[in-house]
Scaffold this motif. Sequence first.
Motif, PDB file in Angstrom:
ATOM      1  N   PHE A  43     -90.464  -6.809  58.568  1.00 44.53           N
ATOM      2  CA  PHE A  43     -90.369  -7.942  57.658  1.00 44.53           C
ATOM      3  C   PHE A  43     -89.672  -7.551  56.365  1.00 44.53           C
ATOM      4  O   PHE A  43     -88.844  -8.298  55.837  1.00 44.53           O
ATOM      5  CB  PHE A  43     -91.762  -8.507  57.343  1.00 44.53           C
ATOM      6  CG  PHE A  43     -91.739  -9.646  56.356  1.00 44.53           C
ATOM      7  CD1 PHE A  43     -91.096 -10.831  56.650  1.00 44.53           C
ATOM      8  CD2 PHE A  43     -92.353  -9.520  55.115  1.00 44.53           C
ATOM      9  CE1 PHE A  43     -91.062 -11.889  55.733  1.00 44.53           C
ATOM     10  CE2 PHE A  43     -92.326 -10.560  54.196  1.00 44.53           C
ATOM     11  CZ  PHE A  43     -91.677 -11.741  54.508  1.00 44.53           C
ATOM     12  N   ARG A  44     -89.989  -6.372  55.847  1.00 43.66           N
ATOM     13  CA  ARG A  44     -89.302  -5.910  54.639  1.00 43.66           C
ATOM     14  C   ARG A  44     -87.791  -5.802  54.880  1.00 43.66           C
ATOM     15  O   ARG A  44     -86.989  -6.122  53.988  1.00 43.66           O
ATOM     16  CB  ARG A  44     -89.874  -4.557  54.192  1.00 43.66           C
ATOM     17  CG  ARG A  44     -91.243  -4.638  53.520  1.00 43.66           C
ATOM     18  CD  ARG A  44     -91.713  -3.261  53.093  1.00 43.66           C
ATOM     19  NE  ARG A  44     -92.965  -3.264  52.359  1.00 43.66           N
ATOM     20  CZ  ARG A  44     -93.082  -3.375  51.030  1.00 43.66           C
ATOM     21  NH1 ARG A  44     -91.982  -3.491  50.292  1.00 43.66           N
ATOM     22  NH2 ARG A  44     -94.266  -3.348  50.447  1.00 43.66           N
ATOM     23  N   ARG A  45     -87.410  -5.349  56.040  1.00 46.88           N
ATOM     24  CA  ARG A  45     -85.983  -5.278  56.363  1.00 46.88           C
ATOM     25  C   ARG A  45     -85.388  -6.678  56.489  1.00 46.88           C
ATOM     26  O   ARG A  45     -84.256  -6.915  56.050  1.00 46.88           O
ATOM     27  CB  ARG A  45     -85.803  -4.489  57.662  1.00 46.88           C
ATOM     28  CG  ARG A  45     -84.368  -4.455  58.190  1.00 46.88           C
ATOM     29  CD  ARG A  45     -83.413  -3.772  57.241  1.00 46.88           C
ATOM     30  NE  ARG A  45     -82.050  -3.807  57.756  1.00 46.88           N
ATOM     31  CZ  ARG A  45     -80.970  -3.479  57.062  1.00 46.88           C
ATOM     32  NH1 ARG A  45     -81.081  -3.075  55.803  1.00 46.88           N
ATOM     33  NH2 ARG A  45     -79.773  -3.532  57.606  1.00 46.88           N
ATOM     34  N   TRP A  46     -86.133  -7.589  57.076  1.00 46.38           N
ATOM     35  CA  TRP A  46     -85.686  -8.978  57.180  1.00 46.38           C
ATOM     36  C   TRP A  46     -85.421  -9.552  55.782  1.00 46.38           C
ATOM     37  O   TRP A  46     -84.423 -10.247  55.556  1.00 46.38           O
ATOM     38  CB  TRP A  46     -86.749  -9.785  57.929  1.00 46.38           C
ATOM     39  CG  TRP A  46     -86.396 -11.209  58.255  1.00 46.38           C
ATOM     40  CD1 TRP A  46     -85.162 -11.791  58.240  1.00 46.38           C
ATOM     41  CD2 TRP A  46     -87.309 -12.243  58.646  1.00 46.38           C
ATOM     42  NE1 TRP A  46     -85.247 -13.112  58.605  1.00 46.38           N
ATOM     43  CE2 TRP A  46     -86.547 -13.414  58.861  1.00 46.38           C
ATOM     44  CE3 TRP A  46     -88.689 -12.282  58.848  1.00 46.38           C
ATOM     45  CZ2 TRP A  46     -87.138 -14.618  59.261  1.00 46.38           C
ATOM     46  CZ3 TRP A  46     -89.269 -13.477  59.246  1.00 46.38           C
ATOM     47  CH2 TRP A  46     -88.499 -14.632  59.450  1.00 46.38           C
ATOM     48  N   ILE A  47     -86.292  -9.234  54.828  1.00 49.01           N
ATOM     49  CA  ILE A  47     -86.097  -9.679  53.442  1.00 49.01           C
ATOM     50  C   ILE A  47     -84.753  -9.183  52.913  1.00 49.01           C
ATOM     51  O   ILE A  47     -83.980  -9.940  52.305  1.00 49.01           O
ATOM     52  CB  ILE A  47     -87.243  -9.165  52.547  1.00 49.01           C
ATOM     53  CG1 ILE A  47     -88.564  -9.827  52.918  1.00 49.01           C
ATOM     54  CG2 ILE A  47     -86.917  -9.415  51.069  1.00 49.01           C
ATOM     55  CD1 ILE A  47     -89.771  -9.205  52.234  1.00 49.01           C
ATOM     56  N   GLU A  48     -84.482  -7.897  53.107  1.00 49.72           N
ATOM     57  CA  GLU A  48     -83.235  -7.318  52.609  1.00 49.72           C
ATOM     58  C   GLU A  48     -82.013  -8.047  53.171  1.00 49.72           C
ATOM     59  O   GLU A  48     -81.068  -8.372  52.447  1.00 49.72           O
ATOM     60  CB  GLU A  48     -83.168  -5.837  52.982  1.00 49.72           C
ATOM     61  CG  GLU A  48     -84.184  -4.951  52.296  1.00 49.72           C
ATOM     62  CD  GLU A  48     -83.883  -4.754  50.821  1.00 49.72           C
ATOM     63  OE1 GLU A  48     -82.699  -4.688  50.449  1.00 49.72           O
ATOM     64  OE2 GLU A  48     -84.851  -4.655  50.040  1.00 49.72           O
ATOM     65  N   ASN A  89     -79.941   0.774  53.288  1.00 46.56           N
ATOM     66  CA  ASN A  89     -81.351   0.395  53.359  1.00 46.56           C
ATOM     67  C   ASN A  89     -81.887   0.525  54.779  1.00 46.56           C
ATOM     68  O   ASN A  89     -83.042   0.918  54.981  1.00 46.56           O
ATOM     69  CB  ASN A  89     -81.541  -1.036  52.845  1.00 46.56           C
ATOM     70  CG  ASN A  89     -82.944  -1.554  53.070  1.00 46.56           C
ATOM     71  OD1 ASN A  89     -83.191  -2.263  54.040  1.00 46.56           O
ATOM     72  ND2 ASN A  89     -83.855  -1.204  52.180  1.00 46.56           N
ATOM     73  N   ALA A  90     -81.061   0.197  55.770  1.00 46.66           N
ATOM     74  CA  ALA A  90     -81.497   0.362  57.163  1.00 46.66           C
ATOM     75  C   ALA A  90     -81.816   1.822  57.445  1.00 46.66           C
ATOM     76  O   ALA A  90     -82.853   2.142  58.043  1.00 46.66           O
ATOM     77  CB  ALA A  90     -80.427  -0.159  58.121  1.00 46.66           C
ATOM     78  N   LEU A  96     -88.994  -8.309  64.288  1.00 52.03           N
ATOM     79  CA  LEU A  96     -87.772  -7.642  64.757  1.00 52.03           C
ATOM     80  C   LEU A  96     -86.805  -8.646  65.364  1.00 52.03           C
ATOM     81  O   LEU A  96     -85.580  -8.526  65.187  1.00 52.03           O
ATOM     82  CB  LEU A  96     -88.127  -6.554  65.764  1.00 52.03           C
ATOM     83  CG  LEU A  96     -88.717  -5.262  65.188  1.00 52.03           C
ATOM     84  CD1 LEU A  96     -89.313  -4.412  66.306  1.00 52.03           C
ATOM     85  CD2 LEU A  96     -87.657  -4.471  64.420  1.00 52.03           C
ATOM     86  N   ALA A  97     -87.319  -9.634  66.078  1.00 47.93           N
ATOM     87  CA  ALA A  97     -86.457 -10.665  66.652  1.00 47.93           C
ATOM     88  C   ALA A  97     -85.825 -11.515  65.557  1.00 47.93           C
ATOM     89  O   ALA A  97     -84.625 -11.833  65.601  1.00 47.93           O
ATOM     90  CB  ALA A  97     -87.254 -11.537  67.618  1.00 47.93           C
ATOM     91  N   HIS A  98     -86.628 -11.902  64.560  1.00 48.68           N
ATOM     92  CA  HIS A  98     -86.080 -12.648  63.419  1.00 48.68           C
ATOM     93  C   HIS A  98     -85.028 -11.814  62.699  1.00 48.68           C
ATOM     94  O   HIS A  98     -83.980 -12.340  62.275  1.00 48.68           O
ATOM     95  CB  HIS A  98     -87.198 -13.016  62.454  1.00 48.68           C
ATOM     96  CG  HIS A  98     -88.058 -14.150  62.886  1.00 48.68           C
ATOM     97  ND1 HIS A  98     -87.550 -15.357  63.315  1.00 48.68           N
ATOM     98  CD2 HIS A  98     -89.416 -14.268  62.945  1.00 48.68           C
ATOM     99  CE1 HIS A  98     -88.548 -16.180  63.611  1.00 48.68           C
ATOM    100  NE2 HIS A  98     -89.678 -15.542  63.408  1.00 48.68           N
ATOM    101  N   LEU A  99     -85.316 -10.535  62.525  1.00 49.30           N
ATOM    102  CA  LEU A  99     -84.380  -9.638  61.846  1.00 49.30           C
ATOM    103  C   LEU A  99     -83.063  -9.570  62.598  1.00 49.30           C
ATOM    104  O   LEU A  99     -81.986  -9.604  61.979  1.00 49.30           O
ATOM    105  CB  LEU A  99     -84.996  -8.254  61.718  1.00 49.30           C
ATOM    106  CG  LEU A  99     -84.069  -7.129  61.265  1.00 49.30           C
ATOM    107  CD1 LEU A  99     -83.474  -7.427  59.898  1.00 49.30           C
ATOM    108  CD2 LEU A  99     -84.818  -5.796  61.262  1.00 49.30           C
TER     109      LEU A  99
END
Length: 227
Positions: free
Chosen positions: A126-131, A51-52, A8-11
């Motif tokens: 992580f999947r959201r970070w990918i997007e 997507n979010a 979540l922080a990376h995102l």
Amino acid sequence: MIDHERDLAHLHAATERLLTAAGSLDNAAGAEPSRLPGWTRGHVLAHVARNADALVNVLRGLPMYPDAATRDADIERDSGRPLDVQLADLRATADRFQALGAEPADWSRTVELRNGVLDSASRIPFRRWIEVELHHVDLGVGYELEDLPEEFTDRETAFLADRFAGLESVPATSLRADDGREWKTGGTSGGVAVTGPAVEILGWLAGRRDGSALETTGGPLPKLPPL
């Protein structure tokens, strides 16, 4: 072990980079083609916002999208909005996802994504970070695969290699980056070895590079199914 709080922080950091980059555009630039065939930059921004919302649905135990047609129609509907509306939507939807991610929850539970795909709730950030990261690249505004964080590149390469593992339509393939990192993907027959820069391996797996910068032995570069 998946650390959803770290993801979540990376995102959050990746989202801020995307918002800053998109904020440098104007309405005319938003209507220009992105790097995704048939999509403008406005389509990409609309998709990231929708997507979010879709992943919020997933975390709440709801269908990710009502159906494929509705998903596509919503992206098309939102693609031509003025840039300030796009940015406000991106910010609001990202904030909703982050807020839900901060709530106490059973992150070990199984959730369902599109097409019946099952995954741990802990992997959804992580999947959201990918997007966010890959679609930032797709905007074609100066953010390249080479700019992606090293941790993201390593994890996304492993994630995609695992995604194609067991597919008999893809020959058994070993992947070796110039820095020594290795992955395996594909089915059980054949045996192709692919070597090259880690970022080029990621680009090929993610459908963002054609693989021409990679070297192969044991056969031609395998054709991968679309993501």
